[in-house]
Design an enzyme around this catalytic site. Sequence first.
Site, PDB file in Angstrom:
ATOM      1  N   TRP A  58      38.700  -4.493  -2.688  1.00  0.00           N
ATOM      2  CA  TRP A  58      38.681  -4.070  -1.292  1.00  0.00           C
ATOM      3  C   TRP A  58      40.140  -4.007  -0.861  1.00  0.00           C
ATOM      4  O   TRP A  58      40.844  -4.993  -0.887  1.00  0.00           O
ATOM      5  CB  TRP A  58      37.919  -5.067  -0.428  1.00  0.00           C
ATOM      6  CG  TRP A  58      37.733  -4.581   0.976  1.00  0.00           C
ATOM      7  CD1 TRP A  58      38.660  -4.549   1.974  1.00  0.00           C
ATOM      8  CD2 TRP A  58      36.542  -4.029   1.540  1.00  0.00           C
ATOM      9  NE1 TRP A  58      38.132  -4.025   3.113  1.00  0.00           N
ATOM     10  CE2 TRP A  58      36.829  -3.693   2.882  1.00  0.00           C
ATOM     11  CE3 TRP A  58      35.267  -3.787   1.039  1.00  0.00           C
ATOM     12  CZ2 TRP A  58      35.880  -3.135   3.730  1.00  0.00           C
ATOM     13  CZ3 TRP A  58      34.326  -3.238   1.884  1.00  0.00           C
ATOM     14  CH2 TRP A  58      34.631  -2.919   3.214  1.00  0.00           C
ATOM     15  N   LYS A  98      20.036 -16.983  11.885  1.00  0.00           N
ATOM     16  CA  LYS A  98      21.392 -16.521  11.605  1.00  0.00           C
ATOM     17  C   LYS A  98      21.797 -15.387  12.539  1.00  0.00           C
ATOM     18  O   LYS A  98      22.890 -15.379  13.080  1.00  0.00           O
ATOM     19  CB  LYS A  98      21.497 -16.062  10.150  1.00  0.00           C
ATOM     20  CG  LYS A  98      22.891 -15.631   9.731  1.00  0.00           C
ATOM     21  CD  LYS A  98      23.869 -16.791   9.814  1.00  0.00           C
ATOM     22  CE  LYS A  98      25.270 -16.397   9.446  1.00  0.00           C
ATOM     23  NZ  LYS A  98      26.240 -17.469   9.720  1.00  0.00           N
ATOM     24  N   LYS A 123      28.928 -27.238  16.777  1.00  0.00           N
ATOM     25  CA  LYS A 123      28.610 -27.455  15.365  1.00  0.00           C
ATOM     26  C   LYS A 123      27.842 -28.764  15.176  1.00  0.00           C
ATOM     27  O   LYS A 123      26.874 -28.834  14.436  1.00  0.00           O
ATOM     28  CB  LYS A 123      29.898 -27.494  14.536  1.00  0.00           C
ATOM     29  CG  LYS A 123      30.492 -26.145  14.236  1.00  0.00           C
ATOM     30  CD  LYS A 123      29.644 -25.391  13.232  1.00  0.00           C
ATOM     31  CE  LYS A 123      30.009 -23.911  13.237  1.00  0.00           C
ATOM     32  NZ  LYS A 123      29.530 -23.163  14.404  1.00  0.00           N
ATOM     33  N   GLU A 140      24.223 -28.364  16.585  1.00  0.00           N
ATOM     34  CA  GLU A 140      23.262 -27.465  15.953  1.00  0.00           C
ATOM     35  C   GLU A 140      22.828 -27.904  14.566  1.00  0.00           C
ATOM     36  O   GLU A 140      21.734 -27.537  14.132  1.00  0.00           O
ATOM     37  CB  GLU A 140      23.810 -26.031  15.923  1.00  0.00           C
ATOM     38  CG  GLU A 140      25.049 -25.804  15.098  1.00  0.00           C
ATOM     39  CD  GLU A 140      25.562 -24.367  15.229  1.00  0.00           C
ATOM     40  OE1 GLU A 140      24.802 -23.492  15.670  1.00  0.00           O
ATOM     41  OE2 GLU A 140      26.736 -24.115  14.889  1.00  0.00           O
ATOM     42  N   GLU A 157      33.613 -25.579  20.303  1.00  0.00           N
ATOM     43  CA  GLU A 157      33.053 -25.210  19.000  1.00  0.00           C
ATOM     44  C   GLU A 157      32.687 -26.445  18.183  1.00  0.00           C
ATOM     45  O   GLU A 157      31.642 -26.482  17.521  1.00  0.00           O
ATOM     46  CB  GLU A 157      34.056 -24.336  18.245  1.00  0.00           C
ATOM     47  CG  GLU A 157      33.738 -24.088  16.782  1.00  0.00           C
ATOM     48  CD  GLU A 157      32.459 -23.303  16.544  1.00  0.00           C
ATOM     49  OE1 GLU A 157      32.060 -23.169  15.375  1.00  0.00           O
ATOM     50  OE2 GLU A 157      31.820 -22.841  17.524  1.00  0.00           O
ATOM     51  N   CYS A 210      36.996  -9.172  -3.063  1.00  0.00           N
ATOM     52  CA  CYS A 210      37.117  -8.576  -4.391  1.00  0.00           C
ATOM     53  C   CYS A 210      36.213  -9.285  -5.389  1.00  0.00           C
ATOM     54  O   CYS A 210      35.861 -10.443  -5.219  1.00  0.00           O
ATOM     55  CB  CYS A 210      38.560  -8.635  -4.866  1.00  0.00           C
ATOM     56  SG  CYS A 210      39.723  -7.834  -3.750  1.00  0.00           S
ATOM     57  N   ARG A 255      29.885  -7.475  -2.215  1.00  0.00           N
ATOM     58  CA  ARG A 255      31.107  -7.958  -1.589  1.00  0.00           C
ATOM     59  C   ARG A 255      31.853  -6.848  -0.856  1.00  0.00           C
ATOM     60  O   ARG A 255      32.705  -7.137  -0.021  1.00  0.00           O
ATOM     61  CB  ARG A 255      32.037  -8.557  -2.661  1.00  0.00           C
ATOM     62  CG  ARG A 255      31.514  -9.846  -3.259  1.00  0.00           C
ATOM     63  CD  ARG A 255      32.326 -10.255  -4.463  1.00  0.00           C
ATOM     64  NE  ARG A 255      31.985 -11.613  -4.875  1.00  0.00           N
ATOM     65  CZ  ARG A 255      32.726 -12.682  -4.611  1.00  0.00           C
ATOM     66  NH1 ARG A 255      33.848 -12.558  -3.960  1.00  0.00           N
ATOM     67  NH2 ARG A 255      32.340 -13.874  -5.001  1.00  0.00           N
ATOM     68  N   HIS A 301      37.496 -35.585  36.217  1.00  0.00           N
ATOM     69  CA  HIS A 301      36.706 -34.962  37.285  1.00  0.00           C
ATOM     70  C   HIS A 301      35.212 -35.133  37.066  1.00  0.00           C
ATOM     71  O   HIS A 301      34.409 -34.351  37.577  1.00  0.00           O
ATOM     72  CB  HIS A 301      37.068 -33.475  37.395  1.00  0.00           C
ATOM     73  CG  HIS A 301      38.488 -33.246  37.786  1.00  0.00           C
ATOM     74  ND1 HIS A 301      38.945 -33.437  39.086  1.00  0.00           N
ATOM     75  CD2 HIS A 301      39.566 -32.884  37.057  1.00  0.00           C
ATOM     76  CE1 HIS A 301      40.241 -33.177  39.136  1.00  0.00           C
ATOM     77  NE2 HIS A 301      40.643 -32.843  37.917  1.00  0.00           N
ATOM     78  N   ASN A 339      41.822 -11.818  -6.918  1.00  0.00           N
ATOM     79  CA  ASN A 339      41.097 -11.871  -5.649  1.00  0.00           C
ATOM     80  C   ASN A 339      41.853 -12.807  -4.728  1.00  0.00           C
ATOM     81  O   ASN A 339      42.049 -13.980  -5.064  1.00  0.00           O
ATOM     82  CB  ASN A 339      39.670 -12.378  -5.868  1.00  0.00           C
ATOM     83  CG  ASN A 339      38.889 -12.515  -4.575  1.00  0.00           C
ATOM     84  OD1 ASN A 339      39.257 -11.952  -3.553  1.00  0.00           O
ATOM     85  ND2 ASN A 339      37.795 -13.261  -4.622  1.00  0.00           N
ATOM     86  N   GLY A 340      42.305 -12.332  -3.570  1.00  0.00           N
ATOM     87  CA  GLY A 340      43.000 -13.200  -2.630  1.00  0.00           C
ATOM     88  C   GLY A 340      44.317 -12.619  -2.179  1.00  0.00           C
ATOM     89  O   GLY A 340      44.475 -11.400  -2.064  1.00  0.00           O
TER      90      GLY A 340
END
Length: 608
Positions: free
Chosen positions: A75, A603, A484, A487, A480, A2, A27, A503, A99-100
Amino acid sequence: MCGIVGVVGTRDVVPLLVDGLKRLEYRGYDSAGVATLVKSGALERRRAEGKIVNLQARLQEEPLQGLIGIAHTRWATHGAPNESNAHPHATERVALVHNGIIENYRELGEELLAKGHKFQSQTDTEVAVRLIDQYLIEGLKPEDAVKTALGRLRGAFALAILFHGETDLLIGARRGAPLAVGFGNGEMYLGSDALALAPLTDKIAYLDEGDWVVLSRDGARFFDADDKPVQRAVRPTAISGAMIGKGNYRHYMLKEIYEQPAVMGDTINTMVSPTDRWVHLPDLGIDLAKISRITIVACGTSYYSGLVAKYWLERYARIGVEVDVASEFRYREAPVDPNSLSIFISQSGETADTLAAMRYVKQNGGRTLVIVNVPESSMAREADGVLPTKAGPEIGVASTKAFTCQLVTLAAFSLAVARARKALSEAESAKLMAALMEVPAHAAEVLNHDEDLQALAEKIMDARDVLYIGRGPCYPLALEGALKLKEISYIHAEGYAAGELKHGPIALIDEQVPVIVIAPSDSLFEKTISNMQEVMARGGKVIFMSDKAGLAHVDERTFATVVLPQVEPFVAPILYAIPVQLLAYHVAVLKGTDVDQPRNLAKSVTVE
């Protein structure tokens, strides 16, 4: 998603508000509205379903003027995208845009109903405006009414608030969702971001987490989360989207990490009904009760979100799941079962390997569902069904908010499949749904520990190798976390299932190797602790991420600890993503790398 704009001006503010809304169109939204104080001091508003041009047409039919006002693009989350659910929401005494997500809207709503309030929308936002209204009825002044209400609202949100008769008063508040203050010549402004205010001012201040602000034509008074007066830096800004979009943040990546409470709330609310607090997916053209198997295909970070979903779907929905990297999937010429469902996950919806894999399944008669952040993308247009994430534009190459929005989408989807297959009791379903609804507020809590993670980054920035370990759905989080760190800081890092250390990888452990242990206090906690003890016995520097219950089992040999909220294990992977993102970010900053544009990466990968 929003957009919020507010103006305390010396001229008719309606054109300024509408122009600000246009600058927030990126948005995404499906309704818009404006509220002002007219000459009599009364609140009036105009709202319209659809695009801003519809609002402009409404304003031509029923003109609205005023020297102070608020505006909003919405939204739809709680409630359908229609005029009655559009913002601003208002009573005779107060108008508000939001907003939220207000997480405790149900209990507050019941309290307000008992006091005689009559709700006119399906939104959680109306609870906020009526709560403030109730305190005004009880005799509190506007500032005190807002302060009292903020103490009772739970969730991640930004607010802008007008009051009947108060022609020189505009109040804003921020908790988990961004809000900027603009300084003009005898005018003051509020906006979801500085881009909305760019034509009006080049002097911007940003609300810190938990802040609220009182605007008049003379300036701004800021208050922190404890309601204490504070100063916030006013910064000159170049009128450039590339610079403005970072706000107070040094990098887009950090800004996007901090946006997670708000965008996760937006994503949850697009799938969860406010009336029955249950998942209501868009029409996917797929009978979830009849699918025989699920295949998840993705690349990079999106692949790890799929691995987490495998645990959720198999444990809670009792359906077999295969997860594959898109670049390998179609080259195996895998058989496609028309009774199965294939899910493809991509932030951009244009990832070449994932798009090609989806087309392979469609060509072979399979059913396809995509989870994407760009609803007009190729994958969204071509799939049988779409579950859009509401992360908003993500500029940083290393995915952060898109990843956690994928996770909350997959969590909600997993609960929907579980219900369709009657794999969970009503009580268990309700418990897991409640935990998912609380995620945005817990995410804001995690962000409060950022300084601890900055200090920890200094201790590991010179490491040559870093290992991450976890069990169950936190094993993909270990993968992940390692990705991060690799990269953006260029440190070699690997993620392992904790039980696999013995192992082979345990041969790498010595006193120079930090080992990050991701271990919420769940059913696998004791086994993870055993694996951690194996690391410490060999001199490894253990960094232990857990909740208070988990940390009670840690001895003094750990190198460092990171405290996270105590939550239902179902949602732990979503929250534990945030500290691994922040740790990687701070290490990269200390090493001086290009955080937002790391070398050799793009990206959106649109070639194979």
